[in-house]
Design an enzyme around this catalytic site. Structure first.
Site, PDB file in Angstrom:
ATOM      1  N   SER A   1       7.345   0.030 -23.392  1.00 30.29           N
ATOM      2  CA  SER A   1       8.358  -0.661 -24.195  1.00 30.29           C
ATOM      3  C   SER A   1       9.629   0.185 -24.133  1.00 30.29           C
ATOM      4  O   SER A   1       9.586   1.365 -23.730  1.00 30.29           O
ATOM      5  CB  SER A   1       7.890  -0.805 -25.647  1.00 30.29           C
ATOM      6  OG  SER A   1       7.827   0.470 -26.255  1.00 30.29           O
TER       7      SER A   1
ATOM      8  N   ASP B   1       8.544  -3.260 -20.177  1.00 31.89           N
ATOM      9  CA  ASP B   1       8.261  -4.468 -20.955  1.00 31.89           C
ATOM     10  C   ASP B   1       9.542  -4.877 -21.697  1.00 31.89           C
ATOM     11  O   ASP B   1      10.492  -4.080 -21.805  1.00 31.89           O
ATOM     12  CB  ASP B   1       7.099  -4.131 -21.920  1.00 31.89           C
ATOM     13  CG  ASP B   1       6.367  -5.356 -22.425  1.00 31.89           C
ATOM     14  OD1 ASP B   1       6.501  -6.431 -21.808  1.00 31.89           O
ATOM     15  OD2 ASP B   1       5.643  -5.242 -23.434  1.00 31.89           O
TER      16      ASP B   1
ATOM     17  N   ASP C   1      14.543  -9.308 -20.873  1.00 34.42           N
ATOM     18  CA  ASP C   1      14.321 -10.240 -21.981  1.00 34.42           C
ATOM     19  C   ASP C   1      15.678 -10.726 -22.480  1.00 34.42           C
ATOM     20  O   ASP C   1      16.348 -10.056 -23.261  1.00 34.42           O
ATOM     21  CB  ASP C   1      13.536  -9.519 -23.093  1.00 34.42           C
ATOM     22  CG  ASP C   1      13.156 -10.454 -24.222  1.00 34.42           C
ATOM     23  OD1 ASP C   1      13.774 -11.537 -24.324  1.00 34.42           O
ATOM     24  OD2 ASP C   1      12.258 -10.105 -25.009  1.00 34.42           O
TER      25      ASP C   1
ATOM     26  N   HIS D   1       3.010 -12.030 -29.948  1.00 37.26           N
ATOM     27  CA  HIS D   1       2.712 -10.598 -29.900  1.00 37.26           C
ATOM     28  C   HIS D   1       2.077 -10.150 -31.214  1.00 37.26           C
ATOM     29  O   HIS D   1       2.445 -10.632 -32.276  1.00 37.26           O
ATOM     30  CB  HIS D   1       3.999  -9.801 -29.675  1.00 37.26           C
ATOM     31  CG  HIS D   1       4.632 -10.081 -28.345  1.00 37.26           C
ATOM     32  ND1 HIS D   1       5.914 -10.561 -28.222  1.00 37.26           N
ATOM     33  CD2 HIS D   1       4.151  -9.946 -27.096  1.00 37.26           C
ATOM     34  CE1 HIS D   1       6.196 -10.696 -26.930  1.00 37.26           C
ATOM     35  NE2 HIS D   1       5.143 -10.340 -26.231  1.00 37.26           N
ATOM     36  N   GLY D   2       1.136  -9.237 -31.142  1.00 33.34           N
ATOM     37  CA  GLY D   2       0.516  -8.705 -32.358  1.00 33.34           C
ATOM     38  C   GLY D   2      -0.701  -9.518 -32.763  1.00 33.34           C
ATOM     39  O   GLY D   2      -1.229 -10.313 -31.975  1.00 33.34           O
TER      40      GLY D   2
ATOM     41  N   HIS E   1       1.856 -13.416 -22.117  1.00 39.36           N
ATOM     42  CA  HIS E   1       2.105 -12.368 -23.120  1.00 39.36           C
ATOM     43  C   HIS E   1       1.168 -12.569 -24.309  1.00 39.36           C
ATOM     44  O   HIS E   1       0.550 -13.612 -24.450  1.00 39.36           O
ATOM     45  CB  HIS E   1       3.564 -12.445 -23.582  1.00 39.36           C
ATOM     46  CG  HIS E   1       4.509 -11.841 -22.598  1.00 39.36           C
ATOM     47  ND1 HIS E   1       5.141 -10.646 -22.821  1.00 39.36           N
ATOM     48  CD2 HIS E   1       4.881 -12.237 -21.364  1.00 39.36           C
ATOM     49  CE1 HIS E   1       5.882 -10.338 -21.771  1.00 39.36           C
ATOM     50  NE2 HIS E   1       5.756 -11.288 -20.861  1.00 39.36           N
ATOM     51  N   GLY E   2       1.124 -11.562 -25.176  1.00 40.13           N
ATOM     52  CA  GLY E   2       0.367 -11.707 -26.419  1.00 40.13           C
ATOM     53  C   GLY E   2      -1.131 -11.825 -26.209  1.00 40.13           C
ATOM     54  O   GLY E   2      -1.801 -12.665 -26.818  1.00 40.13           O
ATOM     55  N   GLY E   3      -1.683 -10.962 -25.345  1.00 37.88           N
ATOM     56  CA  GLY E   3      -3.114 -11.046 -25.022  1.00 37.88           C
ATOM     57  C   GLY E   3      -4.040 -10.689 -26.176  1.00 37.88           C
ATOM     58  O   GLY E   3      -5.169 -11.181 -26.245  1.00 37.88           O
TER      59      GLY E   3
ATOM     60  N   SER F   1      -1.267  -5.172 -25.518  1.00 36.40           N
ATOM     61  CA  SER F   1      -0.702  -3.989 -26.160  1.00 36.40           C
ATOM     62  C   SER F   1      -1.383  -3.666 -27.490  1.00 36.40           C
ATOM     63  O   SER F   1      -2.002  -2.611 -27.647  1.00 36.40           O
ATOM     64  CB  SER F   1       0.812  -4.183 -26.383  1.00 36.40           C
ATOM     65  OG  SER F   1       1.332  -3.081 -27.056  1.00 36.40           O
TER      66      SER F   1
HETATM   67  P1  13P Z   1      -0.117  -8.044 -27.673  1.00 36.46           P
HETATM   68  O1  13P Z   1       0.504  -6.910 -28.415  1.00 36.46           O
HETATM   69  O2  13P Z   1      -0.342  -9.260 -28.511  1.00 36.46           O
HETATM   70  O3  13P Z   1      -1.340  -7.628 -26.933  1.00 36.46           O
HETATM   71  O4  13P Z   1       0.949  -8.518 -26.574  1.00 36.46           O
HETATM   72  C1  13P Z   1       1.355  -7.645 -25.581  1.00 36.46           C
HETATM   73  C2  13P Z   1       2.506  -8.156 -24.812  1.00 36.46           C
HETATM   74  O5  13P Z   1       2.636  -9.339 -24.581  1.00 36.46           O
HETATM   75  C3  13P Z   1       3.473  -7.161 -24.298  1.00 36.46           C
HETATM   76  O6  13P Z   1       4.541  -7.766 -23.650  1.00 36.46           O
END
Ligand code: 13P
Length: 292
Positions: A50, A82, A104, A179-180, A207-209, A231
């Site tokens: 990041s 990122d 971004d 995210h999160g 994103h946002g896994g 993340s």
């Molecule tokens: P998470 O924090 O939800 O895993 O998402 C990570 C992400 O998409 C980073 O760009």
């Protein structure tokens, strides 16, 4: 030498029906644990920083550790910036040898995002650096970047028109993830990936896994997702292992930082290994041909 090209890794994954795990690092410990998980599973891997991590560690130090750590393993390892709305940081990481960046521009109006993405792609491609582009915002705040509100969203045609015109390499559209940690069940847009795939060969990034199920990953990958960002779950594994170690040290009176690093390393490795298996990238290190 296994310093890899992000765009080539992701193109190979799209061709062969798996996704490359793109995992955020926070320091050298997490970086080495993620690389060790990839090496053990013979998976290609993308390390993500990041803007906050770049500012906290410094681009030169990250690049030095990355080059040494990636150079010591057999699997291809790429280094990606990122979510970065700040073009000065992009210029800085290009100088230090990052493989790719996510520009971004989702906080800008469309025409400005479009024009600036074109300029960033030109700057990056001149240095052999790949570009992922985000012009509509993926909900959630990641290391201080982003918004909890969906502020911009566009048609698939517009996303592809901008990507083609700017020569972007990878697309980061909104797919219903955030995210999160999820506060409520997300409405996932699996079909959007298929629809985008009819309009362009450019790989789609999820994103946002964190918080998605193995079945969700499988469906996104089957529809064409070829890079998946993880993340929060890795940060949680890191912090929980550190917390548990400190609680044990309180009880035993043994205060040994290196032993805590071992516990953190194991916890991060286990989380990354789980995702490598879910994304189908285990054993794919040799087949992508991208080691440089
Ligand atoms: P998470 O924090 O939800 O895993 O998402 C990570 C992400 O998409 C980073 O760009």
């Amino acid at each position: 030498m296994t310093i890899a090209n992000t765009v080539e890794l992701v193109a190979a994954a799209k061709r062969d029906g798996y996704a490359v795990p793109a995992v955020n690092i926070v320091d050298d410990l997490s970086m080495r644990a993620i690389i060790a998980a990839a090496e053990a599973a013979q998976s290609p891997i993308i390390l993500q920083t990041s803007v906050k991590t770049v500012k906290s560690m410094g681009a030169e130090i990250i690049a030095g550790i990355y080059k040494n750590a990636a150079g010591a393993v057999s699997v291809p390892v790429a280094l990606h910036l990122d979510h970065c709305p700040d073009r000065a940081v992009i210029t800085e990481v290009i100088k230090h040898g990052w493989s790719s960046v996510l520009f971004d521009a989702s906080d800008r109006p469309l025409q400005q995002a479009w024009d600036e993405t074109r300029e960033v792609v030109k700057e990056c491609h001149a240095a052999g650096v790949g570009v992922e582009s985000e012009i509509e915002n993926i909900v959630g705040v990641e290391d201080g970047v982003g918004s909890d509100e969906a502020t911009h969203s566009y048609s698939n045609d517009k996303i592809v028109e901008v990507a083609d015109d700017t020569d972007t390499d990878l697309l980061a559209p909104a797919l219903g993830t955030s995210h999160g940690m999820y506060k409520s069940s997300p409405v996932l847009q699996f079909d959007r990936v298929t629809e985008l795939g009819k309009l362009t060969d450019k790989p789609v990034v999820l994103h946002g896994g964190t918080g998605l199920s193995p079945e969700d990953f499988e469906r996104f990958i089957a529809n064409g997702v070829a890079k998946i960002n993880i993340s929060t779950t890795v940060k949680l594994a890191y912090m929980h292992a550190a917390r548990d170690h400190i609680a044990k040290a309180e009880e035993t009176g043994k205060w040994e930082p290196v032993k805590m690093f071992d516990d953190v390393n194991k916890a991060v490795q286990a989380t990354v290994t789980e995702h490598i298996n879910e994304f189908g990238s285990a054993g794919k290190a040799a087949s992508n041909g991208s080691a440089a």
